[in-house]
Design an enzyme around this catalytic site. Structure first.
Site, mmCIF file in Angstrom:
data_model
loop_
_atom_site.group_PDB
_atom_site.id
_atom_site.type_symbol
_atom_site.label_atom_id
_atom_site.label_comp_id
_atom_site.label_asym_id
_atom_site.label_seq_id
_atom_site.Cartn_x
_atom_site.Cartn_y
_atom_site.Cartn_z
ATOM 1 N N LYS A 17 46.867 33.208 64.853
ATOM 2 C CA LYS A 17 47.750 32.370 65.690
ATOM 3 C C LYS A 17 49.217 32.734 65.484
ATOM 4 C CE LYS A 17 45.953 28.749 63.685
ATOM 5 N NZ LYS A 17 44.810 29.345 62.964
ATOM 6 N N GLN A 23 45.351 25.420 61.627
ATOM 7 C CA GLN A 23 43.899 25.229 61.498
ATOM 8 C C GLN A 23 43.250 25.572 62.846
ATOM 9 O OE1 GLN A 23 45.984 22.362 60.113
ATOM 10 N NE2 GLN A 23 46.087 23.960 58.609
ATOM 11 N N GLY A 65 48.399 29.106 56.841
ATOM 12 C CA GLY A 65 49.060 30.337 56.411
ATOM 13 C C GLY A 65 49.067 31.260 57.601
ATOM 14 N N HIS A 66 50.230 31.477 58.188
ATOM 15 C CA HIS A 66 50.337 32.291 59.398
ATOM 16 C C HIS A 66 51.101 33.565 59.078
ATOM 17 C CE1 HIS A 66 49.855 28.399 62.006
ATOM 18 N NE2 HIS A 66 48.862 28.603 61.187
ATOM 19 N N ASP A 101 42.698 30.955 60.847
ATOM 20 C CA ASP A 101 43.037 32.337 60.511
ATOM 21 C C ASP A 101 42.675 33.322 61.613
ATOM 22 O OD1 ASP A 101 43.893 31.404 58.011
ATOM 23 O OD2 ASP A 101 41.859 31.520 57.226
HETATM 24 P P1 GDP Z 1 46.553 32.389 61.469
HETATM 25 O O1 GDP Z 1 46.419 31.412 60.355
HETATM 26 O O2 GDP Z 1 45.713 32.038 62.640
HETATM 27 O O3 GDP Z 1 47.986 32.639 61.868
HETATM 28 O O4 GDP Z 1 45.984 33.772 60.913
HETATM 29 P P2 GDP Z 1 46.278 34.432 59.465
HETATM 30 O O5 GDP Z 1 47.650 34.980 59.468
HETATM 31 O O6 GDP Z 1 45.903 33.492 58.375
HETATM 32 O O7 GDP Z 1 45.167 35.563 59.417
HETATM 33 C C1 GDP Z 1 45.120 36.584 60.351
HETATM 34 C C2 GDP Z 1 45.263 37.935 59.619
HETATM 35 O O8 GDP Z 1 44.884 38.957 60.491
HETATM 36 C C3 GDP Z 1 46.697 38.230 59.223
HETATM 37 O O9 GDP Z 1 46.686 38.974 58.024
HETATM 38 C C4 GDP Z 1 47.225 39.085 60.377
HETATM 39 O O10 GDP Z 1 48.260 39.978 59.986
HETATM 40 C C5 GDP Z 1 45.976 39.847 60.732
HETATM 41 N N1 GDP Z 1 45.850 40.207 62.162
HETATM 42 C C6 GDP Z 1 46.237 39.498 63.260
HETATM 43 N N2 GDP Z 1 45.838 40.124 64.389
HETATM 44 C C7 GDP Z 1 45.183 41.237 63.999
HETATM 45 C C8 GDP Z 1 44.494 42.282 64.707
HETATM 46 O O11 GDP Z 1 44.405 42.301 65.928
HETATM 47 N N3 GDP Z 1 43.918 43.266 63.937
HETATM 48 C C9 GDP Z 1 43.980 43.268 62.568
HETATM 49 N N4 GDP Z 1 43.373 44.261 61.902
HETATM 50 N N5 GDP Z 1 44.609 42.305 61.884
HETATM 51 C C10 GDP Z 1 45.189 41.295 62.585
HETATM 52 P P1 IMO Z 2 45.476 28.298 59.414
HETATM 53 O O1 IMO Z 2 46.530 27.532 60.153
HETATM 54 C C1 IMO Z 2 41.553 28.348 57.516
HETATM 55 C C2 IMO Z 2 40.210 24.593 55.676
HETATM 56 C C3 IMO Z 2 40.035 24.587 54.167
HETATM 57 C C4 IMO Z 2 38.910 23.581 54.017
HETATM 58 C C5 IMO Z 2 39.234 22.560 55.120
HETATM 59 C C6 IMO Z 2 39.961 21.323 54.630
HETATM 60 O O2 IMO Z 2 46.025 29.353 58.538
HETATM 61 O O3 IMO Z 2 44.421 28.785 60.352
HETATM 62 P P2 IMO Z 2 42.470 20.903 53.871
HETATM 63 O O4 IMO Z 2 43.272 21.519 52.764
HETATM 64 O O5 IMO Z 2 43.049 21.107 55.230
HETATM 65 O O6 IMO Z 2 42.125 19.468 53.592
HETATM 66 O O7 IMO Z 2 41.068 21.701 53.822
HETATM 67 O O8 IMO Z 2 40.041 23.235 56.068
HETATM 68 N N1 IMO Z 2 41.542 25.029 56.157
HETATM 69 C C7 IMO Z 2 41.790 26.213 56.710
HETATM 70 N N2 IMO Z 2 40.990 27.287 56.890
HETATM 71 N N3 IMO Z 2 42.826 28.372 57.978
HETATM 72 C C8 IMO Z 2 43.621 27.290 57.833
HETATM 73 O O9 IMO Z 2 44.837 27.214 58.406
HETATM 74 C C9 IMO Z 2 43.136 26.160 57.139
HETATM 75 N N4 IMO Z 2 43.650 24.969 56.800
HETATM 76 C C10 IMO Z 2 42.660 24.274 56.214
HETATM 77 O O10 IMO Z 2 39.678 25.870 53.683
HETATM 78 O O11 IMO Z 2 37.682 24.183 54.347
HETATM 79 MG MG MG Z 3 45.886 31.369 58.311
#
Ligand code: GDP
Ligand code: IMO
Ligand code: MG
Length: 458
Positions: free
Chosen positions: A18, A250, A42-43, A15
């Protein structure tokens, strides 16, 4: 001139943002490939105020002219993928350029059941998985009992393979359900026993050969136009001198081999895995972009040395909206951990670093960064300890840097950033030993600061 492979990889526990970085870098690329993980990811991308959340589809899908691929290393739940495709179509996004590897493994309904059953069985020791069936699916792949995307195209083969895979699951789930009933009985929860028993005895379509085969053959019909030899498509792009992005899911510290095992995911999210998960060679990779937040978060259980349970942690949770994209769980928050970051830099041999969510830190007087750990016995660790017990009890030692109050969300160049924010970034880059190329100052795709000019992959 051969093209360049650019890997985007999470440097922490996921999270990091990416999705947004892939969306930005995709501007300078011709193809985008997911190479591991599944819909545990979840991106999020925010474009013109509109939010898109992707679990399986690569974050490059919003560019109609770029090839988007789901590589062989991904585990794919077809119901989720089709839901994502339908959702995008409803919003007017063309998915004609989506290609799915025929060799990717399928998450079957029994994998999801087993994931949940396994977590319940572990009780207090549970990993906190996303319960999407990721672990059991990769386990079947290794056991050579997996069902692959290509199997969807021949109902006879599909049925045979499901039959072989299903039998041990039915047995395992039956045993777990008997154990659970016994435990409940011992705990005096007799009233629930009858209901549980009849539920266990009723035929469950998620464990029924006929229902699963029919359901999955139907998915096969719908997915067929997208199924391809994605490795060959990657080679063609690279041979033609094009840039291909490899989108990690991840992150490094959730890596099955190098993360905080057993509190990890069941795939290898590190950059090297792009080769296996997409079918390219190591020399096809020219750049590795690591993505880290300006602080740290983690969802699920497992060690997190810089975790906070105070005002600063709540500041990060609330200002950063730190709730999981996939499960909605509150993310654990903490200070930037430079010991872990340096470990991630080395494991991925990063060539560039992106620091996201710097805006979230504004309003904190002091910014702490962990520069070493101290074990319970008083030993100092300058590098990430491999020993699980040391890591679980490691106390971080911090360097304190001055914070900033200014709102960063409108900053667009280095000069717009307050000097304390620049000093914070410089400290991180120096310690990690890799240049910061991009800084996030808000969720929107325009809310970024490119450091040292040259936006994009060069
Ligand atoms: P990912 O799984 O690595 O793609 O990240 P996620 O989408 O799960 O979580 C990142 C969250 O931070 C999302 O809600 C993005 O919209 C938000 N986000 C990304 N870059 C920034 C930033 O520079 N500032 C803020 N405030 N939010 C950001
Ligand atoms: P993105 O791509 C954050 C974590 C789960 C748990 C562990 C194992 O959005 O960064 P799993 O279901 O993969 O067997 O769970 O990994 N986990 C993540 N945490 N971002 C993710 O993906 C994750 N995908 C799995 O919370 O601790
Ligand atoms: Mg994510």
């Amino acid at each position: 001139m051969p093209g360049t492979g650019v890997v985007i990889v999470g440097a922490q526990w996921g999270d990091e943002g990416k999705g947004k970085v892939v969306d930005l870098l995709a501007e300078g690329a011709e193809a985008i490939v997911r190479f591991q993980g599944g819909n545990n990811a979840g991106h999020t991308i925010v474009r013109d105020g509109e939010e898109f959340k992707f679990h399986l589809i690569p974050s490059g899908i919003l560019y109609a002219d770029k090839l988007c691929m789901i590589g062989n290393g991904v585990v794919l739940d077809p119901r989720i993928l089709l839901g994502e495709i339908d959702g995008l179509k409803r919003r007017g996004v063309d998915v004609g350029n989506l290609r799915i590897s025929a060799n990717a493994h399928l998450i079957m309904p029994y994998h999801v059941l087993l994931d949940t059953a396994g977590e319940i069985k572990l009780g207090k020791l549970s990993i906190g998985t996303t319960r999407r069936g990721i672990g059991p699916c990769y386990a079947d792949k290794a056991l050579r009992l997996g069902i692959r995307v290509q199997d969807l195209l021949d109902e006879k083969i599909l049925r045979k393979k499901i039959m072989a895979a299903l039998e041990p699951k039915q047995q395992a789930l039956r045993e777990l359900s008997v154990q659970r009933r016994k435990l409940r009985k011992e705990a005096g929860e007799g009233g629930r026993e009858g209901a549980d028993q009849s539920a266990a005895e009723a035929p469950d379509p998620r464990l029924d050969l006929h229902s699963i085969t029919e359901e999955f053959a139907g998915y096969g019909h719908r997915l067929e136009p997208h199924i391809a030899d994605t490795a060959r498509l990657c080679w063609e792009q690279l041979d033609e001198g094009r840039t291909v992005l490899f989108e990690g899911a991840q992150a490094t510290l959730l890596d099955l081999d190098h993360g905080t095992y057993p509190f990890v995911t069941s795939s290898n999210p590190i950059a090297g895995a792009a080769c296996v998960g997409a079918g390219i060679g190591p020399t096809d990779i020219g750049q590795v972009w690591g993505v880290t937040k300006a602080y740290a978060t983690r969802v699920g259980a497992g060690p997190f040395p810089t975790e906070l349970d105070d005002e600063a942690g709540r500041h990060m949770l609330e200002r950063g909206h730190e709730y999981g994209t996939t499960t909605g769980r509150e993310r654990r928050c903490g200070w930037m951990d430079l010991v872990a970051l340096r470990y991630a830099v080395r494991l991925n041999r990063m060539t560039a670093l992106t620091v996201t969510k710097l805006d979230v830190l504004s309003g904190l007087d002091t910014l702490r960064v962990a520069v070493r750990y101290r074990s319970r016995e008083g030993a100092i660790f300058d590098t990430f300890p491999y020993h699980q017990s040391i890591l679980h009890s490691a106390a971080p030692e911090y360097e304190d840097l001055p914070g900033f109050d200014a709102d960063l969300t409108q900053c667009r160049s280095e000069d717009d950033l307050p000097p304390q924010a620049r000093a914070y970034l410089d400290y991180i880059a120096d310690f990690a030993g890799v240049p910061i190329r991009l800084v996030g100052v808000g969720p929107g795709r325009d809310q970024v600061v490119w450091i040292g000019g040259n936006p994009g992959v060069v």
